[in-house]
Design a protein around this motif. Structure first.
Motif, PDB file in Angstrom:
ATOM      1  N   SER A  87       0.827  -1.216   0.000  1.00 16.45           N
ATOM      2  CA  SER A  87       0.000   0.000   0.000  1.00 16.45           C
ATOM      3  C   SER A  87       0.858   1.261   0.000  1.00 16.45           C
ATOM      4  CB  SER A  87      -0.918  -0.009   1.238  1.00 16.45           C
ATOM      5  OG  SER A  87      -1.691  -1.182   1.279  1.00 16.45           O
ATOM      6  N   LEU A 135      -3.642  -4.729  -2.147  1.00 21.27           N
ATOM      7  CA  LEU A 135      -3.487  -3.860  -0.977  1.00 21.27           C
ATOM      8  C   LEU A 135      -3.648  -4.593   0.350  1.00 21.27           C
ATOM      9  CD1 LEU A 135      -5.800  -1.177  -2.536  1.00 21.27           C
ATOM     10  CD2 LEU A 135      -3.346  -0.851  -2.201  1.00 21.27           C
ATOM     11  N   LEU A 143      -3.191   1.033   5.333  1.00 29.39           N
ATOM     12  CA  LEU A 143      -3.651   2.308   4.782  1.00 29.39           C
ATOM     13  C   LEU A 143      -3.585   3.398   5.839  1.00 29.39           C
ATOM     14  CD1 LEU A 143      -6.768   1.129   2.734  1.00 29.39           C
ATOM     15  CD2 LEU A 143      -4.493   1.706   1.854  1.00 29.39           C
ATOM     16  N   HIS A 153       2.181   5.695   3.094  1.00 29.44           N
ATOM     17  CA  HIS A 153       1.189   4.731   2.662  1.00 29.44           C
ATOM     18  C   HIS A 153      -0.048   5.431   2.106  1.00 29.44           C
ATOM     19  CE1 HIS A 153       3.700   2.128   5.173  1.00 29.44           C
ATOM     20  NE2 HIS A 153       3.213   1.131   4.471  1.00 29.44           N
TER      21      HIS A 153
END
Length: 295
Positions: free
Chosen positions: A120, A149, A154, A164
């Protein structure tokens, strides 16, 4: 005399069987070697410039799998100009695995390829997305890439995400139809080394969070395919993945051979690192696709 005739008959049968097996094996080998192949390339972080080469053997292995945006742009520019078909995971599944749809007329004769990126990294937004936008402006052609991902990685704070991706980044790439967003497991754990309960959580939660991240957009194809972290899979992982995903991707340095896939949960991919120049990858793609897609 009867014994001699029996021995001759036995030798004839044995010779016939051996000849048949040799012919069968030869035909199988010829078909296998000449089968149309689709390159599925797997990249990681896209950096601005390559770090200087060093003899330091302690250089982190992660550096080996980074790729410069300059080299990537050169590769993609060639593929766009030479009418390659940038496939999504759903394209591959529908047209070449499940074969649930006939090839669209505009795809017949094109050379299919899949460009995928793992993890990510923010550089997919800062370095990759601008390349895709520039190519569209230059050639009026859309280049779609696959992002596998890890939703747990995230960034939560969109204003401060520097390493990220965040949901805003993904939503923009999806809305502009450049990104195909798929799962790489929740936290990038080796799925072959965890217990069944954790395995199910890694698979299901990753899918759920990806869909939450893209809620309100046309996200029907988000999170329905997976690339196994490290490319590791076994029968237990494959069975668990089948509960949530339509297909699974490996890292085994092999081409996808049309008509030769054993399982939709064992799709081969080629790992790309800095040692593979754009010219190397172009030659690889052209050799793989001597036979173009037919209806």
């Amino acid at each position: 005399m009867k014994f001699i005739k029996f021995k001759k008959s036995q030798s004839f049968i044995l010779g016939f069987c051996l000849t048949f097996l040799v012919v069968l094996a030869t035909n199988w080998l010829i078909l296998n070697l000449t089968a149309p192949r689709i390159p599925i390339l797997g990249f990681h972080s896209i950096i601005d410039n390559a770090p200087p080469k060093t003899n330091n053997t302690t250089t982190p292995q992660a550096l080996d799998i980074e790729y410069t945006k300059q080299d990537l742009q050169q590769l993609l520019d060639y593929l766009v100009r030479n009418d390659f078909w940038f496939m999504s995971t759903q394209d591959l599944y529908e047209y070449f695995i499940a074969k649930s749809k006939p090839l669209p007329a505009q795809r017949i004769g094109q050379k299919p390829i899949m460009i995928s990126f793992d993890d990510s990294y923010k550089t997919y937004y800062t370095n990759l997305l601008p390349i895709l936008e520039l190519l569209e402006q230059t050639y009026n052609k859309k280049v779609k890439v696959v992002l596998f991902l890890n939703p747990a990685s995230l960034a939560k704070d969109q204003a401060k995400s520097t390493t990220h991706l965040n949901c805003g980044d993904l939503r923009e790439g999806l809305r502009k139809e450049f990104f195909d967003l798929q799962s790489h497991g929740l936290t990038h754990k080796d799925l072959t080394k965890i217990n069944p309960k954790d395995l199910d959580f890694e698979l299901s939660e990753s899918q759920k969070l990806l869909r939450q991240c893209t809620e309100g957009l046309d996200n029907k194809t988000v999170g329905i395919h997976i690339a196994y972290p490290y490319g590791h899979v076994n029968k237990q992982v494959e069975a668990a993945a089948a509960k949530y995903y339509l297909s699974g991707y490996l890292y085994n340095s092999r081409f996808f051979k049309i008509g030769w896939l054993r399982s939709p949960y064992q799709i081969p991919r080629l790992s790309v690192n800095r040692e593979k120049t754009p010219q190397n990858l172009i030659k690889m793609a052209e050799r793989a696709l001597k036979v173009t897609v037919k209806n």
